[in-house]
Design a protein around this motif. Structure first.
Motif, PDB file in Angstrom:
ATOM      1  N   PRO A 176       1.473  -1.154   0.324  1.00  0.00           N
ATOM      2  CA  PRO A 176      -0.067  -0.001  -0.254  1.00  0.00           C
ATOM      3  C   PRO A 176       0.620   1.765  -0.236  1.00  0.00           C
ATOM      4  N   ILE A 177       2.155   1.589   0.236  1.00  0.00           N
ATOM      5  CA  ILE A 177       3.457   2.085   0.257  1.00  0.00           C
ATOM      6  C   ILE A 177       3.466   2.709  -1.281  1.00  0.00           C
ATOM      7  N   PHE A 178       3.225   2.162  -1.934  1.00  0.00           N
ATOM      8  CA  PHE A 178       3.162   2.424  -3.176  1.00  0.00           C
ATOM      9  C   PHE A 178       2.313   2.660  -3.916  1.00  0.00           C
ATOM     10  N   LYS A 179       2.753   3.546  -5.105  1.00  0.00           N
ATOM     11  CA  LYS A 179       1.904   3.766  -6.414  1.00  0.00           C
ATOM     12  C   LYS A 179       1.271   2.327  -6.797  1.00  0.00           C
ATOM     13  N   GLY A 180       0.129   2.727  -7.236  1.00  0.00           N
ATOM     14  CA  GLY A 180      -0.859   1.683  -7.866  1.00  0.00           C
ATOM     15  C   GLY A 180      -0.508   0.376  -6.667  1.00  0.00           C
ATOM     16  N   GLY A 181      -0.137   0.257  -5.509  1.00  0.00           N
ATOM     17  CA  GLY A 181      -0.814  -0.624  -4.476  1.00  0.00           C
ATOM     18  C   GLY A 181      -2.305  -0.835  -4.332  1.00  0.00           C
ATOM     19  N   GLY A 182      -2.992  -1.800  -3.563  1.00  0.00           N
ATOM     20  CA  GLY A 182      -3.681  -2.378  -2.648  1.00  0.00           C
ATOM     21  C   GLY A 182      -3.712  -1.047  -1.442  1.00  0.00           C
ATOM     22  N   ARG A 183      -4.986  -1.250  -1.203  1.00  0.00           N
ATOM     23  CA  ARG A 183      -5.473   0.337  -0.222  1.00  0.00           C
ATOM     24  C   ARG A 183      -5.680  -0.458   0.822  1.00  0.00           C
ATOM     25  N   ILE A 184      -5.151   0.086   2.067  1.00  0.00           N
ATOM     26  CA  ILE A 184      -4.929  -0.636   3.427  1.00  0.00           C
ATOM     27  C   ILE A 184      -6.293  -0.291   4.186  1.00  0.00           C
ATOM     28  N   PHE A 185      -6.999  -1.415   4.431  1.00  0.00           N
ATOM     29  CA  PHE A 185      -8.525  -1.157   4.949  1.00  0.00           C
ATOM     30  C   PHE A 185     -10.066  -0.573   4.104  1.00  0.00           C
ATOM     31  N   GLY A 186      -9.451  -0.447   2.630  1.00  0.00           N
ATOM     32  CA  GLY A 186     -10.554  -0.145   2.238  1.00  0.00           C
ATOM     33  C   GLY A 186     -11.848  -0.439   2.593  1.00  0.00           C
ATOM     34  N   PRO A 187     -12.960   0.138   1.431  1.00  0.00           N
ATOM     35  CA  PRO A 187     -14.240  -0.188   1.590  1.00  0.00           C
ATOM     36  C   PRO A 187     -15.304  -1.503   1.331  1.00  0.00           C
ATOM     37  N   ARG A 188     -15.572  -2.466   2.159  1.00  0.00           N
ATOM     38  CA  ARG A 188     -16.344  -3.826   1.193  1.00  0.00           C
ATOM     39  C   ARG A 188     -17.572  -3.513   1.433  1.00  0.00           C
ATOM     40  N   PRO A 189     -18.128  -4.239   0.546  1.00  0.00           N
ATOM     41  CA  PRO A 189     -19.513  -4.361   0.543  1.00  0.00           C
ATOM     42  C   PRO A 189     -20.133  -4.736   1.655  1.00  0.00           C
ATOM     43  N   ARG A 190     -21.301  -3.849   1.667  1.00  0.00           N
ATOM     44  CA  ARG A 190     -21.825  -4.217   3.704  1.00  0.00           C
ATOM     45  C   ARG A 190     -23.496  -3.420   3.349  1.00  0.00           C
ATOM     46  N   ASN A 191     -24.092  -4.429   3.768  1.00  0.00           N
ATOM     47  CA  ASN A 191     -25.628  -4.167   3.977  1.00  0.00           C
ATOM     48  C   ASN A 191     -25.580  -3.411   5.002  1.00  0.00           C
ATOM     49  N   TYR A 192     -26.131  -1.701   4.652  1.00  0.00           N
ATOM     50  CA  TYR A 192     -26.481  -0.658   5.635  1.00  0.00           C
ATOM     51  C   TYR A 192     -27.957  -0.914   6.992  1.00  0.00           C
ATOM     52  N   SER A 193     -28.652  -2.256   6.516  1.00  0.00           N
ATOM     53  CA  SER A 193     -30.058  -1.969   6.245  1.00  0.00           C
ATOM     54  C   SER A 193     -30.422  -2.482   8.536  1.00  0.00           C
ATOM     55  N   PHE A 194     -30.874  -1.952   8.986  1.00  0.00           N
ATOM     56  CA  PHE A 194     -30.837  -2.608  10.211  1.00  0.00           C
ATOM     57  C   PHE A 194     -32.301  -2.772  10.516  1.00  0.00           C
TER      58      PHE A 194
END
Length: 209
Positions: A81-99
């Motif tokens: 993640p520290i390099f350009k084009g690397g993966g994102r640290i703790f990036g968003p993931r698909p989730r259901n917001y309903s409750f």
């Protein structure tokens, strides 16, 4: 609470209807309103956001420089993640917001919202009406006669009416729902709530259970 019934031309018919105090004159529960609006907005979220993390990036696994002697930090992968084009640290993931909210709380929230509107004199009762064909011009004429052409309005019908719904669909500031589709968010989002005479019984039945 008695309210005068008006026609689609905005004139009084000389009749009055009783609005149930148990629905339109309760002490509003602000926390119930907050929870119900929060749930409505949460349910509108798709939750399809996604960013690639380190393990999902396509790239070489070759060690990009030697471990020691470079004078800089160790680096083992170009996908870091520290390099350009690397993966994102703790990036968003698909989730259901309903409750979940229980039915009694949702009924209390809707009654609270209607009571707030009634207290603000923002509820009107009009005679039942229908159109022979979908015509936005006809619906706009009703809004104009009620003084709502430049305001957000919510029309509540007893049952689904395709011609009335299609006539209002092109108007951003106006919405048509049935008594069973009434929600706390839609009530509060409108400047004026227009109840068709035939919808009153359905609203009271739904909220008095």
């Amino acid at each position: 609470m008695k309210v005068a019934v008006i026609d689609i031309n905005g004139k009084e018919t000389g009749r009055k209807v009783d609005l149930s105090d148990a629905v339109y004159s309760i002490e509003p529960n602000k926390h119930a309103v907050y929870l119900d609006v929060k749930q409505y907005l949460a349910n509108q979220r798709q939750g399809t956001h996604k960013a690639k993390e380190r393990a999902e990036i396509v790239g070489s696994t070759r060690k990009i420089k030697k471990q020691k002697g470079t004078g800089t930090a160790r680096a083992g992968s170009i996908k870091s993640p520290i390099f350009k084009g690397g993966g994102r640290i703790f990036g968003p993931r698909p989730r259901n917001y309903s409750f979940k909210l229980n039915k009694n709380l949702k009924r209390l929230a809707r009654k609270s919202a209607l009571s707030i509107k009634a207290n603000d004199k923002a509820i009107q009762v009009i005679e039942d009406f229908s159109f022979d064909a979908p015509k936005t011009k006809n619906f706009t004429a009703i809004l104009k006669s009620l003084g709502l052409e430049n305001k957000k309005s919510l029309f509540v019908l007893d049952e689904s009416n395709k011609n009335v719904y299609l006539s209002s669909r092109n108007l951003n500031g106006s919405e048509v729902v049935t008594a069973s589709e009434l929600s706390t968010y839609k009530i509060l989002n409108a400047n004026s709530v227009i109840l068709l005479e035939g919808s009153l019984k359905g609203i009271e039945m739904n909220l008095s259970k």
